[in-house]
Design a protein around this motif. Structure first.
Motif, short mmCIF file in Angstrom:
data_model
loop_
_atom_site.label_atom_id
_atom_site.label_comp_id
_atom_site.label_asym_id
_atom_site.label_seq_id
_atom_site.Cartn_x
_atom_site.Cartn_y
_atom_site.Cartn_z
N PHE A 32 24.26 -27.16 1.67
CA PHE A 32 24.01 -26.93 3.09
C PHE A 32 25.06 -27.52 4.03
O PHE A 32 25.11 -27.15 5.20
N GLY A 33 25.87 -28.48 3.59
CA GLY A 33 26.94 -28.98 4.43
C GLY A 33 26.73 -30.34 5.05
O GLY A 33 27.61 -30.83 5.77
N ASN A 34 25.58 -31.00 4.83
CA ASN A 34 25.35 -32.32 5.39
C ASN A 34 26.20 -33.34 4.63
O ASN A 34 25.95 -33.61 3.46
N MET A 35 27.16 -33.97 5.32
CA MET A 35 28.09 -34.88 4.66
C MET A 35 27.38 -36.14 4.19
O MET A 35 26.73 -36.82 4.99
N PRO A 36 27.46 -36.49 2.90
CA PRO A 36 26.74 -37.67 2.40
C PRO A 36 27.24 -38.97 3.02
O PRO A 36 28.45 -39.14 3.24
N SER A 37 26.32 -39.88 3.26
CA SER A 37 26.73 -41.24 3.61
C SER A 37 26.86 -42.08 2.34
O SER A 37 27.48 -43.14 2.35
N ASN A 38 26.29 -41.61 1.23
CA ASN A 38 26.39 -42.29 -0.05
C ASN A 38 27.84 -42.19 -0.55
O ASN A 38 28.36 -41.10 -0.78
N THR A 39 28.50 -43.33 -0.71
CA THR A 39 29.93 -43.32 -1.06
C THR A 39 30.17 -42.76 -2.46
O THR A 39 31.24 -42.22 -2.73
N LYS A 40 29.19 -42.91 -3.36
CA LYS A 40 29.33 -42.31 -4.68
C LYS A 40 29.33 -40.78 -4.59
O LYS A 40 30.05 -40.10 -5.32
N SER A 41 28.53 -40.26 -3.68
CA SER A 41 28.53 -38.81 -3.44
C SER A 41 29.87 -38.37 -2.88
O SER A 41 30.42 -37.34 -3.28
N GLN A 42 30.39 -39.13 -1.93
CA GLN A 42 31.66 -38.77 -1.30
C GLN A 42 32.78 -38.67 -2.32
O GLN A 42 33.70 -37.86 -2.17
N ALA A 43 32.72 -39.51 -3.37
CA ALA A 43 33.76 -39.51 -4.40
C ALA A 43 33.55 -38.45 -5.47
O ALA A 43 34.42 -38.22 -6.32
N ASP A 44 32.41 -37.78 -5.44
CA ASP A 44 32.08 -36.77 -6.44
C ASP A 44 33.06 -35.60 -6.33
O ASP A 44 33.25 -35.05 -5.24
N PRO A 45 33.71 -35.20 -7.44
CA PRO A 45 34.64 -34.05 -7.38
C PRO A 45 33.98 -32.79 -6.82
O PRO A 45 34.65 -31.98 -6.17
#
Length: 446
Positions: A361-374
């Motif tokens: 859906f496009g909601n940018m994660p605040s979870n830093t592990k999610s942000q690093a997910d390829p």
């Protein structure tokens, strides 16, 4: 965070009142794979965890995540209750009433950044998530996102959902009609500054007579406000001692002045964001551009519907980046199932779930592990012409600066945006709008 309208009226008030009665008569009552919360004890009947959210379009983006949870956890079922599209005008005032009364709120409730100052000031409203083992989640979030979910007395009450980031969404078919480039890189190059953005708007307006360039004043005002806040101490309506500074903060005046120019030049559709009319305008093609923090992608796609697929794209925002928005999940103390509610909040903010919400859906994660997910870094959004949203949002997420919002930010924001909307629709005179804005902000701040 992340919502027709995101994240007034008698009909809406009646709907919320009905929801309150339903809430009062229902039981409360969710759990992650790989959750750090303790396991739920067996129950004769499934526990239902009510998750209350706000926002338009695809809302918090929980549809697929909840379906997955409910299929895997027959003992704890999640029921999402979307109460309204409008946070400041409807959701938060009603939620405050329920929290003060000690009944009516769900087991897990969404809170927009604008309500977090007040939420932090009332630890008595919230269950302490540390008691459910969720202090272990601290390393999963940027320090500012984590700390905003902790009260002054150290109670952990909120876990971060999404964060803002900034872009600008535009209709490629309407740009083509106006003889403008449609490729996102070429479009981005059209408007390195907001003055050039307005010049593009004038060109667009001269070629396309039945569509306005922008949705309204409030969305773009908010984008400019947050950009300018980063240049002025990362504050908007209140300083960090919670003193009202609306008339003293250059960021507020810069946003107001830009909104005034857009309106005076006739470049807006005069629609207030997060209203039914605004949602309908998105679907009907009433405007060609809208300011888009990452969570707005789900709002736009949800409002536009299947007919808008492939007609929208995502370009860079004039003036650089910015950090608008983001939400948290909290467990009210009144929940009858705090352990299960904590499990659901844990699951919905986990790395895997936040990554899937972004790719879906496009909601940018605040979870830093999610942000690093390829999968997040390389994500593309099919609705937005396969825009590389991972490249646009994810790679800059770690550098976003938090903007301080005061205890009464939501109330003041609503008052200010009502004046800016009034200026656009003609109910407030341009030459009187600034003073009315300041006066109404003072009243809203109490």
């Amino acid at each position: 965070m992340m919502i027709s309208k995101r994240r007034g009226g008698l009909a809406a008030a009646s709907a919320l009142a009905a929801a309150a009665l339903t809430v009062a008569s229902c039981g409360s009552g969710g759990t992650p794979e790989a959750s750090s919360a303790p396991a739920s004890s067996a129950a004769a009947e499934p526990v239902t965890i009510r998750v209350q959210t706000f926002g338009g379009g695809t809302n918090f983006g929980y549809k697929n995540a909840i379906t997955k949870w409910n299929a895997e956890h027959k003992d704890i079922q999640i029921k999402e209750e979307h109460l309204t599209d409008q946070f400041e005008q409807q959701y938060w005032p009603q939620m405050i009433q329920w929290l003060q009364a000690g009944n009516g709120a769900g087991d897990v409730v969404g809170i927009d950044e604008g309500g977090m100052g007040l939420a932090k000031a009332h630890p008595e409203w919230w269950a302490d998530l540390k008691e459910q083992g969720l202090e272990s989640r601290k390393a999963d979030f940027p320090a500012w996102k984590w700390e905003n979910g902790v009260t002054a007395d150290g109670k952990l009450f909120g876990l971060g959902t999404d964060i803002g980031g900034m872009s600008l969404c535009y209709r490629t078919d309407l740009f083509k009609k106006a003889g403008l480039p449609t490729d996102r890189e070429k479009v981005s190059a059209l408007w390195p500054t907001w003055d050039e953005f307005m010049n593009v708007g004038k060109t667009f307006q001269s070629k396309v007579k039945d569509t306005k360039f922008a949705d309204g004043t409030n969305t773009l005002y908010q984008v400019v406000l947050y950009q300018e806040a980063a240049k002025n101490g990362n504050v908007t309506y209140f300083d960090k001692d919670n003193n009202l500074i609306v008339d003293k903060n250059p960021a507020v005046k810069a946003g107001f002045d830009f909104a005034t120019k857009m309106s005076q030049q006739g470049l807006t559709a005069k629609l207030r964001n997060f209203t039914d009319e605004w949602a309908a305008g998105t679907q009907k093609g009433a405007f060609a551009t809208v300011g888009c923090p990452s969570w707005m992608l789900g709002v736009v796609s949800g409002n536009a519907g299947d007919g808008g697929k492939g007609k929208w794209d995502v370009a860079s925002v004039p003036g650089g980046g910015g950090n608008w928005g983001g939400s948290w999940l909290a467990v009210p103390k009144q929940s009858k199932h705090p352990k299960e509610a904590a499990m659901v909040a844990d699951y919905l903010t986990s790395a895997q779930t936040e990554a899937s919400i972004f790719t879906d859906f496009g909601n940018m994660p605040s979870n830093t592990k999610s942000q690093a997910d390829p999968a997040v870094q390389g994500a593309k959004n099919e609705f937005f012409n396969n825009a590389p949203i991972g490249e646009i949002f994810a790679k800059s997420a770690s550098s976003l600066q938090p903007v301080f919002l005061g205890v009464k930010h939501a109330q003041v924001k609503n008052a200010i945006e009502s004046v800016i909307q009034g200026m656009d629709d003609g109910s407030v005179a341009y030459d009187k709008a600034w003073q009315q804005l300041v006066d109404d902000a003072v009243k809203a701040a109490g």
